[in-house]
Design a protein around this motif. Structure first.
Motif, PDB file in Angstrom:
ATOM      1  N   VAL A  76       0.840  -1.194   0.000  1.00 24.43           N
ATOM      2  CA  VAL A  76       0.000   0.000   0.000  1.00 24.43           C
ATOM      3  C   VAL A  76       0.877   1.247   0.000  1.00 24.43           C
ATOM      4  N   LEU A  77       0.548   2.177  -0.896  1.00 25.83           N
ATOM      5  CA  LEU A  77       1.227   3.469  -0.927  1.00 25.83           C
ATOM      6  C   LEU A  77       0.421   4.452  -0.082  1.00 25.83           C
ATOM      7  N   ARG A  78       1.115   5.186   0.763  1.00 26.00           N
ATOM      8  CA  ARG A  78       0.454   6.206   1.588  1.00 26.00           C
ATOM      9  C   ARG A  78       1.181   7.523   1.408  1.00 26.00           C
ATOM     10  N   ASP A  79       0.410   8.582   1.284  1.00 27.46           N
ATOM     11  CA  ASP A  79       0.995   9.921   1.217  1.00 27.46           C
ATOM     12  C   ASP A  79       1.014  10.493   2.626  1.00 27.46           C
ATOM     13  N   LYS A  80       2.203  10.844   3.071  1.00 27.18           N
ATOM     14  CA  LYS A  80       2.339  11.442   4.400  1.00 27.18           C
ATOM     15  C   LYS A  80       2.494  12.948   4.224  1.00 27.18           C
ATOM     16  N   GLY A  81       1.763  13.701   4.990  1.00 29.67           N
ATOM     17  CA  GLY A  81       1.824  15.154   4.892  1.00 29.67           C
ATOM     18  C   GLY A  81       3.078  15.723   5.532  1.00 29.67           C
ATOM     19  N   GLU A  82       3.286  16.989   5.284  1.00 22.61           N
ATOM     20  CA  GLU A  82       4.420  17.671   5.899  1.00 22.61           C
ATOM     21  C   GLU A  82       4.184  17.748   7.408  1.00 22.61           C
TER      22      GLU A  82
END
Length: 100
Positions: A57-63
């Motif tokens: 699973v790809l997850r986008d982590k915020g700043e």
């Protein structure tokens, strides 16, 4: 297998060669094609699910703000995409039973 505790591409190809009967070259090519398909899908932002094995699973982590543990200075951590793997229940059961 080459290294204790590590399964390599060569090990996968050799296993295909022995169990399926493909030539060593065809086995190596097949392993490379499978891995290329997985990597390509992930690079396009797709999740990869292999039934009975698990899901990549790809997850986008915020700043966010991190802290330098040595100095205590706050440092901004840039947003990024991370890859995680979640083993299927079947795989988790096999791992637990193998250790029993």
């Amino acid at each position: 297998m080459s290294d204790v505790g590590t399964l390599t591409r060569a090990d996968l190809a050799e296993s295909l060669h022995r169990q399926v009967g493909l030539s060593r070259a065809d086995s190596a090519r097949l392993v490379e094609q499978i891995l290329e398909s997985l990597c390509g899908a992930l690079a396009r932002g797709e999740n990869v699910k292999i039934s009975g094995f698990g899901t990549f699973v790809l997850r986008d982590k915020g700043e966010r703000v991190g802290r330098n543990p040595k100095t205590g200075v706050e440092v901004p951590i840039a947003p990024r995409r991370v890859l995680t793997f979640r083993a299927s229940q079947m795989m988790r059961d096999r791992i637990v039973n193998a250790g029993a």
